[in-house]
Design a protein around this motif. Structure first.
Motif, PDB file in Angstrom:
ATOM      1  N   LEU A  37      31.406  41.098  49.758  1.00 52.21           N
ATOM      2  CA  LEU A  37      32.851  40.923  49.666  1.00 52.21           C
ATOM      3  C   LEU A  37      33.491  40.793  51.050  1.00 52.21           C
ATOM      4  O   LEU A  37      34.445  40.025  51.245  1.00 52.21           O
ATOM      5  CB  LEU A  37      33.474  42.102  48.919  1.00 52.21           C
ATOM      6  N   ALA A  38      32.964  41.541  52.023  1.00 50.50           N
ATOM      7  CA  ALA A  38      33.510  41.460  53.383  1.00 50.50           C
ATOM      8  C   ALA A  38      33.282  40.081  53.988  1.00 50.50           C
ATOM      9  O   ALA A  38      34.103  39.600  54.790  1.00 50.50           O
ATOM     10  CB  ALA A  38      32.872  42.534  54.259  1.00 50.50           C
ATOM     11  N   ALA A  39      32.196  39.421  53.602  1.00 51.11           N
ATOM     12  CA  ALA A  39      31.886  38.104  54.154  1.00 51.11           C
ATOM     13  C   ALA A  39      32.638  36.982  53.439  1.00 51.11           C
ATOM     14  O   ALA A  39      32.703  35.861  53.947  1.00 51.11           O
ATOM     15  CB  ALA A  39      30.379  37.846  54.067  1.00 51.11           C
ATOM     16  N   ALA A  40      33.190  37.276  52.251  1.00 51.42           N
ATOM     17  CA  ALA A  40      33.914  36.239  51.498  1.00 51.42           C
ATOM     18  C   ALA A  40      35.233  35.908  52.200  1.00 51.42           C
ATOM     19  O   ALA A  40      35.915  36.785  52.723  1.00 51.42           O
ATOM     20  CB  ALA A  40      34.178  36.725  50.076  1.00 51.42           C
ATOM     21  N   THR A  41      35.586  34.640  52.178  1.00 52.53           N
ATOM     22  CA  THR A  41      36.784  34.187  52.907  1.00 52.53           C
ATOM     23  C   THR A  41      37.956  33.835  51.998  1.00 52.53           C
ATOM     24  O   THR A  41      39.037  33.498  52.489  1.00 52.53           O
ATOM     25  CB  THR A  41      36.426  32.959  53.759  1.00 52.53           C
ATOM     26  N   SER A  42      37.766  33.911  50.686  1.00 47.76           N
ATOM     27  CA  SER A  42      38.853  33.586  49.766  1.00 47.76           C
ATOM     28  C   SER A  42      38.708  34.415  48.503  1.00 47.76           C
ATOM     29  O   SER A  42      37.654  34.995  48.219  1.00 47.76           O
ATOM     30  CB  SER A  42      38.825  32.097  49.413  1.00 47.76           C
ATOM     31  N   ALA A  43      39.806  34.442  47.722  1.00 50.35           N
ATOM     32  CA  ALA A  43      39.781  35.194  46.470  1.00 50.35           C
ATOM     33  C   ALA A  43      38.749  34.628  45.504  1.00 50.35           C
ATOM     34  O   ALA A  43      38.049  35.372  44.805  1.00 50.35           O
ATOM     35  CB  ALA A  43      41.171  35.177  45.838  1.00 50.35           C
ATOM     36  N   ALA A  44      38.641  33.289  45.454  1.00 51.71           N
ATOM     37  CA  ALA A  44      37.674  32.653  44.556  1.00 51.71           C
ATOM     38  C   ALA A  44      36.242  33.010  44.954  1.00 51.71           C
ATOM     39  O   ALA A  44      35.387  33.271  44.094  1.00 51.71           O
ATOM     40  CB  ALA A  44      37.867  31.140  44.577  1.00 51.71           C
ATOM     41  N   GLU A  45      35.996  33.059  46.268  1.00 47.64           N
ATOM     42  CA  GLU A  45      34.646  33.396  46.724  1.00 47.64           C
ATOM     43  C   GLU A  45      34.331  34.863  46.436  1.00 47.64           C
ATOM     44  O   GLU A  45      33.205  35.201  46.049  1.00 47.64           O
ATOM     45  CB  GLU A  45      34.520  33.113  48.220  1.00 47.64           C
ATOM     46  N   ARG A  46      35.338  35.735  46.618  1.00 52.20           N
ATOM     47  CA  ARG A  46      35.118  37.152  46.296  1.00 52.20           C
ATOM     48  C   ARG A  46      34.826  37.339  44.807  1.00 52.20           C
ATOM     49  O   ARG A  46      33.995  38.166  44.431  1.00 52.20           O
ATOM     50  CB  ARG A  46      36.355  37.969  46.708  1.00 52.20           C
ATOM     51  N   GLN A  47      35.481  36.561  43.954  1.00 55.44           N
ATOM     52  CA  GLN A  47      35.221  36.634  42.527  1.00 55.44           C
ATOM     53  C   GLN A  47      33.806  36.168  42.204  1.00 55.44           C
ATOM     54  O   GLN A  47      33.119  36.761  41.363  1.00 55.44           O
ATOM     55  CB  GLN A  47      36.236  35.785  41.753  1.00 55.44           C
ATOM     56  N   ARG A  48      33.353  35.119  42.910  1.00 51.68           N
ATOM     57  CA  ARG A  48      31.984  34.636  42.695  1.00 51.68           C
ATOM     58  C   ARG A  48      30.962  35.698  43.111  1.00 51.68           C
ATOM     59  O   ARG A  48      29.936  35.872  42.443  1.00 51.68           O
ATOM     60  CB  ARG A  48      31.750  33.340  43.477  1.00 51.68           C
ATOM     61  N   VAL A  49      31.257  36.392  44.210  1.00 52.14           N
ATOM     62  CA  VAL A  49      30.343  37.450  44.660  1.00 52.14           C
ATOM     63  C   VAL A  49      30.274  38.575  43.620  1.00 52.14           C
ATOM     64  O   VAL A  49      29.188  39.054  43.266  1.00 52.14           O
ATOM     65  CB  VAL A  49      30.806  37.997  46.031  1.00 52.14           C
ATOM     66  N   THR A  50      31.442  38.990  43.120  1.00 55.92           N
ATOM     67  CA  THR A  50      31.479  40.058  42.112  1.00 55.92           C
ATOM     68  C   THR A  50      30.762  39.635  40.836  1.00 55.92           C
ATOM     69  O   THR A  50      30.003  40.416  40.241  1.00 55.92           O
ATOM     70  CB  THR A  50      32.937  40.430  41.785  1.00 55.92           C
ATOM     71  N   ASP A  51      30.978  38.381  40.417  1.00 50.74           N
ATOM     72  CA  ASP A  51      30.319  37.884  39.206  1.00 50.74           C
ATOM     73  C   ASP A  51      28.799  37.831  39.394  1.00 50.74           C
ATOM     74  O   ASP A  51      28.038  38.137  38.465  1.00 50.74           O
ATOM     75  CB  ASP A  51      30.840  36.492  38.855  1.00 50.74           C
ATOM     76  N   SER A  52      28.371  37.435  40.582  1.00 48.88           N
ATOM     77  CA  SER A  52      26.935  37.376  40.862  1.00 48.88           C
ATOM     78  C   SER A  52      26.318  38.772  40.813  1.00 48.88           C
ATOM     79  O   SER A  52      25.222  38.971  40.266  1.00 48.88           O
ATOM     80  CB  SER A  52      26.704  36.743  42.242  1.00 48.88           C
ATOM     81  N   PHE A  53      27.036  39.752  41.386  1.00 47.87           N
ATOM     82  CA  PHE A  53      26.544  41.125  41.362  1.00 47.87           C
ATOM     83  C   PHE A  53      26.465  41.638  39.928  1.00 47.87           C
ATOM     84  O   PHE A  53      25.473  42.267  39.529  1.00 47.87           O
ATOM     85  CB  PHE A  53      27.477  42.004  42.195  1.00 47.87           C
ATOM     86  N   SER A  54      27.488  41.376  39.130  1.00 44.19           N
ATOM     87  CA  SER A  54      27.502  41.821  37.733  1.00 44.19           C
ATOM     88  C   SER A  54      26.367  41.186  36.938  1.00 44.19           C
ATOM     89  O   SER A  54      25.726  41.844  36.104  1.00 44.19           O
ATOM     90  CB  SER A  54      28.848  41.476  37.079  1.00 44.19           C
TER      91      SER A  54
END
Length: 491
Positions: A436-453
């Motif tokens: 999440l710290a490396a994500a640069t946008s809200a959409a990218e942070r959502q993709r990271v969270t979805d990938s983790f889930s």
């Protein structure tokens, strides 16, 4: 004579339920310490200037020493007296807790934790062995159920107690709180617990004790080091190779020594083999899946450590309610051990699937899963422990408890390592906060969270598959053993 079978052995000790309470109090001191340290990691990092490696050794020194010594501790209890070893375990654990609470450096704390691991190994093996000695056979399943429920209670209350203590006191208080509990348990053990030991007085198997201790410690270290250092790293491969060679030498020696610490003929008993298979796979699935669940509650649903601990408590509460009330023991008696174990592990597997599939929608799916896991564990765990202990001669009860504890430690470490590796293979970042710290946008942070889930879901399903496989295999082996016993009696 306490070591000779007689009317009391068949009827049970007259104060057996009071003694069970004392034993559970002793056991609780060890179980609380298994989880309470995790809550204190931020405080230790800040106040002792502890590095990541220091923190790992604070945790691992306890688990490595404890898992390595379980078989040896059980054998010592059988030979020298279970009451004596219970007293020694409480003294060592209390002394280690005092040193840990007053430690001024990471080295002192690591050494104290290792000493606590020695005491913990003695307590884990002797408590279950004493239960088998003081209860009549028909009461043993319920007594073991209560003993197992205390294990769950310790797991649930450890983080809560640790969080409460850290909110009001400094980090050393999480260790010093062990002292009054250990002192009370020690007094009660001296006064109430009867002595029992192997009447044959077999010679000590010193080489077997050394080989089992080194081999198991190396095996557990390789498992818990794999995720951090890489499964193909030199450290992990070398430690695993040492474990294989030393445990192979242990098996070779035990087959040839006149008085083996662990009689390998036990593994020819289908009841024993089925139960130990179930223990490994049930702890594999539970430990790994709950390790991942705490991350889901904190990283995905946004709960703090203490809040996450509260929300995993229904699992332990279900186990405590079913075992303390005697309902689990009644169901096991009606169903029989094979069906009870199979049904219990099916319920646990269903609970893990519920968490995997429904947890993304909020806490309700997680709550359902936790209750199912708790109900399944309340049925399966005591039945498997009783199957292991009843397959071993009474004079070897300490070794039986050591086997049960060793396999549980092995399954715990393997579950966290393997299911953690499954998550890592599906989620590229080191951890969700890093991603999440490396994500640069809200959409990218959502993709990271979805990938983790998604990675968590796959890992939970793998854990569910392991638990279900263990349940079916253990039930089948136990059913075949019971059928063979019935045919032998009929003939």
């Amino acid at each position: 004579m306490p070591n000779s079978p007689g009317p009391q052995a068949l009827q049970g000790h007259p104060q057996r339920w009071i003694v069970l309470g004392v034993i559970c109090l002793a056991q609780l001191t060890v179980l609380l310490d298994n989880t309470v340290l995790n809550v204190a990691i931020p405080s230790l990092t800040r106040e002792l200037d502890a590095s990541t490696a220091d923190i790992q050794w604070m945790i691992n020194a306890y688990s490595l020493v404890q898992s390595g010594l379980l078989l040896t501790a059980g054998s010592a209890a059988d030979r020298y007296g279970r009451k004596k070893m219970l007293i020694a375990g409480l003294v060592l654990f209390g002394a280690g807790s005092l040193i840990a609470g007053l430690a001024q450096s990471t080295g002192q704390l690591i050494a104290a934790r290792a000493g606590m691991g020695v005491g913990g190994a003695l307590l884990i093996t002797t408590t279950l062995a004493v239960v088998m000695q003081i209860f009549a056979p028909e009461e043993q399943p319920r007594a073991i159920g209560i003993w197992a429920a205390v294990n769950a209670l310790g797991f649930a209350t450890g983080p809560l107690l640790g969080g409460f203590m850290l909110n009001h006191f400094w980090w050393g208080a999480i260790f010093l709180i062990n002292l009054p509990v250990a002192a009370l348990a020690l007094t009660a053990v001296v006064v109430l617990v009867p002595e029992s030991k192997n009447p044959r007085g077999d010679r000590p198997d010193l080489l077997g004790a050394l080989l089992s201790t080194v081999g198991m410690a190396a095996l557990v270290y390789a498992i818990i080091s794999g995720p951090a250092h890489g499964w193909t790293s030199g450290r992990v491969l070398l430690t695993a190779a040492v474990a294989v060679v030393v445990l192979g030498a242990f098996a070779y020696w035990e087959n040839r020594v006149p008085y083996p610490m662990l009689d390998l003929d036990f593994f020819r008993d289908r009841r024993f083999t089925g139960a130990v298979t179930g223990v490994v796979l049930i702890t594999f699935g539970m430990a790994g899946s709950l390790f991942l669940l705490t991350q889901h509650l904190q990283f995905v649903l946004g709960y703090g450590p203490l809040e996450a601990g509260v929300r995993t408590a229904p699992l332990a509460l279900a186990i405590v309610a079913l075992n303390f009330s005697g309902l689990a023991a009644k169901w096991t008696a009606r169903l029989g051990a094979p069906l009870a174990i199979g049904l219990g592990m099916v319920l646990m597997s269903a609970g893990l699937v519920s968490i995997a599939v429904l947890a993304a929608g909020g806490y309700a799916g997680t709550l359902l899963g936790l209750v199912l896991i708790g109900a399944g564990a309340a049925l399966a765990n005591p039945a498997m422990a009783h199957a292991i202990m009843s397959a071993i001669p009474p004079e070897k009860a300490g070794v039986g408890a050591g086997v049960n504890g060793t396999l549980g430690e092995f399954g715990n470490g393997l579950g966290v390592a393997v299911l953690g590796a499954v998550l890592s293979s599906r989620f590229a970042a080191v951890s969700l906060p890093v991603g999440l710290a490396a994500a640069t946008s809200a959409a990218e942070r959502q993709r990271v969270t979805d990938s983790f889930s998604a990675g968590l879901e796959v890992s939970q399903l793998v854990g569910a598959g392991a638990v279900l496989t263990g349940g079916l295999l253990a039930a089948a082996l136990l059913w075949r053993a019971e059928r063979a016993d019935s045919e032998l009696v009929a003939a």
